[in-house]
Structures are given as C-alpha cells and as structure tokens.
Design an enzyme around this catalytic site. Structure first.
Site: not given
Length: 704
Positions: A550, A635, A670
C-alpha cells in the site's frame, strides 16, 4: 529465480495527455483504468476486455515463470499451515452478561462466532458460522458485529466484493431470524441506541467511498425511510459514529488527517438533537471518552505534539473549559487510554517502545507494567467492562508468540489466559535472536531497525536479509511474532523492520517529518537503513530484499527508482505508485481525505514535489531489481490500474534482464484473500519469490 523463456506481455500504448500547472505528462497506459460499473458488470465493451486480457496475460506469465517453484510453494504452504492450531479459539471476553468467543474448526477457512450466557459452562449459542455464509462466494468478509443492549439482536456487516462497502443486516439471536432490514454501501459499523430498536450507521459516497453521512434506522422500517442525522459536506473530512463505554452517549465524529470534531446525543433519546462538543479547527485533534460528569479527551491542544489527556464537564464542552489530566511530555507519545471505575490506563510510547501505565483515580498508585525484552509489542484490548479491576492486554515480540494476559490492577497479579501455540514440534523461542540497532540517516537522524534471525545464521555479506517498512499515516508497525516468518528465518534469512519517518515510532514529530513536503525523508530513511545493514556486514546487495504494501508499496516504488542497485529482489504489494494522477483526481476513492498526508497537487508546490518522487512518473531507462508486484482487481484503497500501469511502464523502459512480474487477484481487494488458508497461500507465493532468488528451494530449514 530462473528467468525462463516465457515471454512477458507487452501492453500496447495509447498516449493520453495530462496537463496541470503548465506541466504536460504523457501517460501511455491511462487506458487501463476502468470504472466500478465496468468492473462489476459482465464484460461488454472493448476497453474492459482489453484490461482484463492484459491482467490475465500478466497472471499467465507469472504462472509460467514460477511453474518450477509450485511444488516448493505447496510444501511451504503446508509447512506454514502446520504451525497453526486449526481448531483454535479466542479467549472469551465478557460483555453485558455474555461471554463472546471466536473459534475455528479444523480444515475450515472462516471463523464461527458464538457466545455463552453468564458462565463458560453454559450452552454455546452460535451467532454466525461464516463458513456456511461464505460457501457461494469467492470473497467473503463478515464484520461489524454489534449486539443490542437487551442481548436479543445483532447488527452484522458483509462484504462479498472486497471494496469495503458493507451491507448491514439484523439477526434475532433468540429465533435465528434475519430481518428484512438491509442497508447497502456502509462502512460496516453501527451503534445501537438504548431502546433496542434504533441504530445509527455511516454511509459511503458511492463514487469516492468517503464515509460522508450518518443515518438513523428503526427496526421494521424500510432503509428508504432512514433519517439522515449528519452530513459531512467537507470532502477532506470523513465521518463515523460510536458509543461511549458508559453507554450514555452516541458520538458522531468527523476527522481529517489534522483535524477532528465530535457531536453527541443522549443514547436514551435517539431522536434528540446533536450537541457540538468542540467545533473543528485546523491542527486541533481530539478523541472522546465519557466518565461520570466529564468527557475525557486525547488531544494535541496547546501545541501538545505528542498528545495529552484532558477533561471537560459534559455541560461545558468547549475547549476553553478543558483542563489537563495527563500533561504533554516531549519524550513520550500518548497513544490511547482506557477508563475504568477505579483506574485510568494509558498506552504510551517512549524511545519507540510500548508502555502501559496504570493510575488510580484516587492518586494512591501510578505505575507501569514491566516488560524486559529489548523490543516487543503490547496492545491493550477494548475491555468493555467498566466496573472491574482486570485489564486484558496482549504481548508478543519477534521471538515470543502472542499471549493474552489478564492483569489485576489491584493486586498486580497476572494470569496468562492464552499463549499462541506454534505446532509442528520444531519451534523453540531460544533458537532465535532479536535486537535493535540504530542507523544514521543522511540528515543525522537515528533510525531504529528491529532485527530477528535464527541463532545459527551467520551474519555476513552472503546472508539473505528481508527489509520491511511502511512509513505513512503515523502508523507504527509493531515488533510482533509471526509463525509464517519462521519459514524465512529457518532458511537463513534475517528479517529487518525499519522504523522510518512517517510512522510515530519516535513520537508525533517522527510522523510530521515524513509526510507532505517532508515525504522524501521516508524513502531516504529506508535507503539509509539498507546502506547501514550492508556496511555493517549483515548482508550485501546480492542478498538484500525489500518489501512493503500500500503506502509501503509507494515506498518500494520510490527506493527502486532511487537506488535499484542496493536490492536483489523487491515485492511491492498493492502499491500506491501513481501518486500525482490519483491525488489530482478527486473522484477516485479516498483522494480528498489524503490531501493532508501527501499534499494537494492542485497547489503547484505540492504538484512539483509529489511528481519528483511519484514512482510511476520517475520510472527511467535503467536497471531495476527482480520485482514482484501484487494487486487486487476490486481494491478500493489503491486501484488496480496503478500497479498495472507501473509494471507496463517499467517493462517498456528498464534496461536489465531481471524478472518483473504482476500478480492480480481477480476476486480480491486491498486486503487480499478472505479465507485464512487462502491468505497463507499468498504469503507462500511471496516467500517463494525471495527463496527462489536465493536458490534455496531445495534448502532444508536450519536445524535447532
């Protein structure tokens, strides 16, 4: 890892001109971006088909290149799975007369949530068996369990797409009936009023996914009749709803990176008007708890950079009425607090280490829990009981499996309720070493690196070392135990966690010095930690690996542009790499709330600064390390097209013959796979990448 004859897919180029502040960028891969509607419906246009074809071609390439590692990967998965107690259960916790338990059954992917009335010998009542609920879905997430005060009803949240857009439903725990009430596109959280028929929840903007509205729902009515209680119109803020531990107040809060605001209403009067606690001010943050006649506030008021604890009467809540309870300290970050009838519990961080401080309200005692390892992690649970002398906390370190401990604040005695079991018969704590070293960054700041390795691993230029970090949003990655990590340590790897700027490891200033126009300190710190580890003979560039996800994937993108020669292999997981384009586009989920983290590129100063490190914009014709990039098609935090475009551009420009692979989970978002074993399989894939580059696929683990 072998570079096979497999031919990497080459994405076609379709130039798109992007202009801002007179600066023109040509994005050849802008076409990869699909709307949610395109992703979630059947393929019905050429662009959607081209994007999916490209992602599947990348997956096919990954599978072909890694085909020879699949047997090892499967063994590694079984090895990791073999350390897990499959029929495990959480330590029961008591709330409002019931003990709540989360448990797993052997061979099952998902948990079972249950409870027992008044004592642990009572008959188990299964609230949810997620294995049954998830059987028809590729992805399934149950969350937000919220039981009414009369213990009869529970609100629950489900996400079957992995975009963190939850449906809320209500189940009758006495009859098993799931009510017709269904509310879509929520954050997953909810709060019951004390009447057992009204609850509050937060809706998301369907495009930006910003939590922007709080509603009130009454059982038995259509969600179309729900009353909008609050609308957060400032697009740089998001909103939430919670309930005080005292059960007396519903609290509706708004927050941005640098500012917060809270309003409250009487939980016994759900239709009453909201009262403002303290209006928002830029750079004023506070979080709220209730005790007696006062609100207690964790806040940075009066320049309290590391936060302090204050209180104010419920009848006079404006900031001029706030008084200090725990003053600000320059060397100690106050991270959280818990209120009990006779005790105040403080969670602090000093010199990077967690501290738990216990203070009696009558001022007769004030002491810290003792911890003796050089580096460790402590977390105080939510502890829903108010009238108790027992606090529950978890403790673990790089070498100590997690323990759940009940501590009696009156007698200072403790009871270990559970210690994480590491099955397989091979793990012994004494076989591993951990320590903390300090690297000097280029501007003179000292950056801590926490290390763990097998005691028989020799530290030299030939030692493989995996360096990990995150470094954003003030989030501090704990020095915690990992059963999966043992598979690397037992094969001679050192694991290094770099506590770089952008976290709050050394206090709030450590975070402030790693965001906005200071963001490059985060990247410089990571590189300087790598150079320290090489210089001090822990490893060498041929055996140094890096990983981050991330915002940590942004970190990976930055460091491979800055110093690709330092690393043999890098994994960038769900990486935020197209920073400038994302931060300019306020229709992309979560963008507007990020302005105070990265800066707003509509301002030229921030545009220029972000562009100067944005990994996608800084890709150049040079040699890059072996790289594996992972993403999820659904995501919502970092859209899949960022890593996909980045890989395409790297393929176009890089001058080396090293591996570059993109692995897209077409069912996940995610957080990756939802089942516990599916998540382990993804970890096995990642570790196999590093071990293959080290030619350790046939290497047996180190003997104790």
């Amino acid at each position: 890892m072998k570079n096979t004859d497999a031919k990497a897919p080459i994405a076609y180029k379709q130039p798109t001109t992007l202009e801002k502040h007179g600066d023109v960028r040509i994005d050849n891969y802008f076409w990869m971006r699909l709307s949610d509607k395109q992703k979630l419906t059947e393929v019905n246009d050429k662009q959607t088909q081209k994007v999916i074809d490209y992602l599947e071609a990348e997956n096919a390439y990954y599978n072909k290149v890694t085909a020879y590692t699949k047997d090892f990967e499967a063994k590694l998965f079984e090895e990791m799975k073999g350390r897990i107690k499959e029929d495990d259960a959480s330590v029961p916790y008591k709330d409002n007369g019931y003990f709540y338990i989360t448990r797993y059954e052997k061979g099952m992917q998902y948990p079972i949530y249950s409870r027992k009335k008044e004592n642990l010998e009572a008959e188990e009542q299964i609230m949810f068996n997620v294995n049954e609920m998830a059987k028809d879905f590729d992805y399934y997430q149950l969350g937000g369990l919220n039981v009414s005060k009369d213990n009869k009803l529970v609100v629950f949240a489900t996400d079957t797409v992995s975009r963190r857009q939850y449906f809320l439903r209500v189940k009758n725990l006495e009859t098993g009936e799931i009510y017709k009430d269904i509310i879509d596109n929520t954050t997953g959280g909810s709060v019951w009023a004390n009447d057992n028929k009204t609850f509050f929840y937060t809706k998301k903007d369907p495009i930006t996914l910003r939590s922007s509205k709080v509603y009130r729902h009454v059982l038995g009515t259509s969600s179309l009749e729900d009353v909008e209680v609050y609308h957060e119109k400032d697009e740089t803020f998001s909103t939430y709803v919670t309930k005080s531990k005292s059960n007396k107040y519903i609290i509706i809060g708004s927050y941005s990176t640098v500012s917060t605001e809270a309003q409250f209403l009487d939980a016994n009067k759900p239709t009453s008007n909201l009262k403002m606690l303290q209006p928002r001010e830029r750079d004023l943050e506070y979080s709220v708890a209730h005790y007696g006649n006062d609100f207690y506030l964790l806040t940075n008021k009066d320049g309290a950079t590391n936060f302090k604890l204050m209180k104010t009467p419920v009848s006079k809540t404006e900031k001029e009425n706030w008084i200090d309870v725990i003053p600000h300290r320059e060397d100690t970050l106050l991270e959280d607090f818990s209120i009990f009838k006779d005790f105040l519990v403080l969670e602090e961080r000093n010199n990077g280490l967690n501290k738990v401080r216990i203070k009696r309200w009558d001022a007769k005692e004030d002491y810290y829990l003792p911890f003796d390892e050089e580096t460790y992690s402590v977390n105080v649970y939510s502890n829903p009981d108010f009238d108790t002398n027992i606090i529950r906390y978890s403790y673990n370190s790089f070498t100590t499996p997690a323990s759940v401990i009940d501590f009696n604040m009156e007698t200072k005695s403790k009871e270990i309720k559970k210690e994480q079991e590491v099955l397989g018969g091979k793990f012994k704590k004494e076989n591993y070493k951990s320590k903390r070293v300090w690297a000097t960054a280029r501007d003179g700041k000292k950056v801590a690196i926490s290390l763990v390795y097998h005691k028989n691993t020799e530290l030299n230029a030939n030692t493989p070392l995996l360096q990990y970090a995150y470094g954003s949003y003030g989030y501090t990655i704990p020095d915690g135990f990992s059963t999966t990590r043992l598979s690397l340590l037992d094969r001679g790897f050192v694991y290094a966690l770099a506590h770089i700027r952008g976290s709050q490891y050394l206090g709030r200033e450590w975070y402030e010095d790693g965001k906005m126009l200071n963001k490059k300190n985060t990247f410089n710190d990571f590189v300087d930690c790598s150079k320290y580890l090489i210089k001090n003979n822990y490893t060498s560039p041929k055996h140094l690996y890096a990983m981050g996800g991330s915002a940590g994937g942004l970190l990976m993108g930055a460091i491979v542009n800055m110093n690709p020669e330092l690393y043999n292999g890098v994994i960038a997981a769900v990486p935020f790499v197209d920073v400038i384009s994302t931060m300019i586009d306020d229709s992309i989920p979560l963008t507007t709330g990020e302005y105070d983290e990265w800066g707003n590129p509509n301002d030229k100063e921030y545009y220029d600064y972000i562009k100067s490190y944005s990994p996608y914009d800084q890709v150049a014709a040079k040699a890059y390390p072996n790289m594996l990039v992972t993403t999820g098609f659904h995501d919502s935090q970092v859209q899949y097209w960022e890593p996909a475009k980045w890989v395409a551009k790297l393929r176009e420009l890089k001058t080396d013959t090293n591996l570059l692979m993109l692995r897209t989970n077409m069912e996940a978002g995610h957080g990756g796979a939802s089942g516990r074993f599916d998540a382990l399989k993804e970890t096995a894939k990642d570790y196999t990448f590093f071990l293959a580059l080290e030619n350790k696929l046939g290497t047996e683990p180190i003997k104790p």
